[in-house]
Scaffold this motif. Structure first.
Motif, short mmCIF file in Angstrom:
data_model
loop_
_atom_site.label_atom_id
_atom_site.label_comp_id
_atom_site.label_asym_id
_atom_site.label_seq_id
_atom_site.Cartn_x
_atom_site.Cartn_y
_atom_site.Cartn_z
N ARG A 118 0.94 -1.35 -0.10
CA ARG A 118 0.01 0.07 0.07
C ARG A 118 0.82 1.07 -0.21
NH1 ARG A 118 -4.76 -0.85 4.32
NH2 ARG A 118 -5.59 -2.77 3.38
N LEU A 119 1.94 1.16 0.03
CA LEU A 119 3.05 2.50 0.41
C LEU A 119 2.96 2.82 -1.24
CD1 LEU A 119 6.06 1.21 2.44
CD2 LEU A 119 4.20 2.70 3.16
N PRO A 120 3.07 4.37 -1.23
CA PRO A 120 3.46 4.92 -2.38
C PRO A 120 4.72 4.23 -3.06
CG PRO A 120 2.92 6.50 -0.72
CD PRO A 120 3.03 5.18 0.03
N ASP A 121 4.85 4.47 -4.23
CA ASP A 121 5.78 3.74 -4.99
C ASP A 121 7.16 4.03 -4.78
OD1 ASP A 121 4.08 2.44 -6.76
OD2 ASP A 121 4.16 3.94 -8.30
N ARG A 122 7.69 5.70 -4.53
CA ARG A 122 9.05 5.94 -4.07
C ARG A 122 9.15 5.48 -2.70
NH1 ARG A 122 13.92 7.07 -6.39
NH2 ARG A 122 12.98 8.68 -7.96
N CYS A 123 8.24 5.63 -1.80
CA CYS A 123 8.45 5.48 -0.50
C CYS A 123 8.58 3.93 -0.18
CB CYS A 123 6.99 5.72 0.33
SG CYS A 123 7.15 5.49 2.25
N ARG A 124 7.94 2.87 -0.99
CA ARG A 124 8.16 1.39 -1.11
C ARG A 124 9.62 1.37 -1.53
NH1 ARG A 124 3.69 0.03 -3.41
NH2 ARG A 124 4.78 0.05 -5.62
N GLU A 125 9.98 1.82 -2.33
CA GLU A 125 11.32 1.38 -2.85
C GLU A 125 12.39 1.84 -1.91
OE1 GLU A 125 13.82 2.43 -7.05
OE2 GLU A 125 12.24 3.61 -6.59
N ARG A 138 23.01 6.54 2.82
CA ARG A 138 23.66 7.36 1.70
C ARG A 138 23.63 6.40 0.44
NH1 ARG A 138 29.11 8.87 3.69
NH2 ARG A 138 28.14 10.75 3.88
N GLU A 139 23.80 5.20 0.56
CA GLU A 139 23.64 4.28 -0.65
C GLU A 139 22.24 4.30 -1.19
OE1 GLU A 139 26.83 0.56 0.50
OE2 GLU A 139 24.84 0.82 1.57
N VAL A 140 21.41 4.28 -0.42
CA VAL A 140 19.82 4.45 -1.16
C VAL A 140 19.82 5.88 -1.73
CG1 VAL A 140 17.49 4.79 -0.48
CG2 VAL A 140 18.85 2.97 0.96
N ALA A 141 20.21 6.90 -1.11
CA ALA A 141 20.21 8.12 -1.72
C ALA A 141 21.11 8.23 -3.06
CB ALA A 141 20.65 9.38 -0.86
N GLN A 142 22.04 7.56 -2.98
CA GLN A 142 22.88 7.71 -4.30
C GLN A 142 22.22 6.72 -5.31
OE1 GLN A 142 26.79 6.10 -3.13
NE2 GLN A 142 27.41 8.25 -2.55
N ARG A 143 21.88 5.70 -5.15
CA ARG A 143 21.08 4.68 -5.98
C ARG A 143 19.82 5.45 -6.68
NH1 ARG A 143 20.02 -1.73 -5.06
NH2 ARG A 143 21.93 -1.62 -4.92
N LEU A 144 18.93 6.15 -5.81
CA LEU A 144 17.91 6.60 -6.45
C LEU A 144 17.88 8.09 -6.88
CD1 LEU A 144 15.44 5.12 -3.75
CD2 LEU A 144 16.02 4.28 -6.05
N GLY A 145 19.10 8.84 -6.58
CA GLY A 145 19.37 10.28 -7.10
C GLY A 145 18.53 11.10 -6.04
N ILE A 146 18.37 10.89 -4.89
CA ILE A 146 17.69 11.65 -4.22
C ILE A 146 18.79 12.12 -2.87
CG2 ILE A 146 15.48 10.96 -4.70
CD1 ILE A 146 15.50 9.33 -2.08
N SER A 147 18.33 13.07 -2.00
CA SER A 147 19.12 13.20 -0.68
C SER A 147 18.74 12.55 0.07
CB SER A 147 18.65 14.80 -0.44
OG SER A 147 17.57 14.90 0.30
N GLU A 148 19.83 12.39 1.03
CA GLU A 148 19.73 11.49 2.35
C GLU A 148 18.35 11.93 3.30
OE1 GLU A 148 23.29 10.25 4.67
OE2 GLU A 148 24.49 11.33 3.01
N LYS A 149 18.21 13.36 3.15
CA LYS A 149 16.87 13.89 4.06
C LYS A 149 15.65 13.19 3.52
CE LYS A 149 15.70 16.51 7.25
NZ LYS A 149 15.90 16.10 8.67
N THR A 150 15.62 13.22 2.06
CA THR A 150 14.46 12.81 1.45
C THR A 150 14.22 11.14 1.82
OG1 THR A 150 14.80 14.32 -0.15
CG2 THR A 150 13.25 12.22 -0.67
N VAL A 151 15.57 10.52 2.02
CA VAL A 151 15.31 9.17 2.27
C VAL A 151 15.10 8.95 3.73
CG1 VAL A 151 16.81 7.01 2.74
CG2 VAL A 151 17.25 8.27 0.74
N ALA A 156 10.55 7.50 7.46
CA ALA A 156 9.72 7.62 8.57
C ALA A 156 8.34 7.60 7.96
CB ALA A 156 10.09 9.09 9.17
N LYS A 157 8.04 8.21 6.91
CA LYS A 157 6.63 7.81 6.44
C LYS A 157 6.34 6.51 6.22
CE LYS A 157 3.73 9.19 2.29
NZ LYS A 157 3.58 10.28 1.25
N GLY A 158 7.27 5.56 5.48
CA GLY A 158 6.71 4.25 5.27
C GLY A 158 6.65 3.37 6.44
N MET A 159 7.36 3.80 7.52
CA MET A 159 7.45 3.09 8.92
C MET A 159 5.90 3.50 9.45
SD MET A 159 9.76 0.78 9.27
CE MET A 159 9.56 0.71 7.40
#
Length: 192
Positions: A118-125, A138-151, A156-159
């Protein structure tokens, strides 16, 4: 030919050692393997160049590195199947699991999988990469091209959404399908 091949290798391949190491450190599953991977890339390039010199040595070097990483990833996915004769050393309690407990565990797992779906796509990823594949923030941020703060925010939202769905019942809204507003557990459209 070995002397000419050695000279070519030094002149055309070894000059790219720093960018190659940077690439391997960034792309290898474990940083400590980067030096070993570099040596294997060099061996493959040298062997191939012994047969025919590549037209674009730098491109050939990095293509070889990519292929080596892909080969390693494929090999890592192969599961070894070894017969186990005695479960005792494994500390597996085969007889202690009642049918009710087994069924209950499967139901809990299904509820958790549904909450995750049920999670939104990016959140689930992000949650998958961080919690299941155990990548660092940091690895998630680099892989998805987003900031660590966004990760951090996605985790937090997913949990929060999983916990709400899992422990709070079915009143947690399901994410909106593309182009449609969110719906509640009864399939009713929610107001913004």
């Amino acid at each position: 030919m070995p002397k000419a091949l050695d000279d070519w290798f030094i002149r055309e391949i070894l000059v790219h050692e720093a960018p190659l190491m940077h690439y391997l450190l960034r792309s290898a599953p474990r940083r400590e393997e980067a030096s070993d991977l570099r040596q294997e890339v060099y061996a493959r390039v040298y062997e191939a160049a012994g047969k025919a010199l590549p037209q674009q040595p730098k491109a050939f070097l990095f293509a070889t590195a990519r292929h080596l990483l892909a080969d390693r990833a494929r090999r890592a996915k192969v599961v070894s199947i070894e017969p186990v004769g005695d479960f005792e050393p494994l500390h597996v309690l085969v007889d202690d699991v009642s049918p009710e407990r087994w069924c209950g565990g499967r139901q809990v797992l299904m509820r958790l999988a549904d909450a995750f779906d049920r999670l939104p796509d990016r959140c689930r990823e992000v949650v998958w990469l961080r919690r299941v594949e155990h990548l660092s923030q940091r690895e998630v941020a680099q892989r998805l091209g987003i900031s660590e703060k966004t990760v951090e925010k996605h985790i937090a939202k997913g949990m929060r959404l999983i916990a709400g769905s899992f422990y709070g019942g079915d009143d947690v809204p399901r994410p909106a399908a593309r182009g449609r507003p969110p719906v509640d557990a009864d399939g009713q459209q929610q107001a913004d």
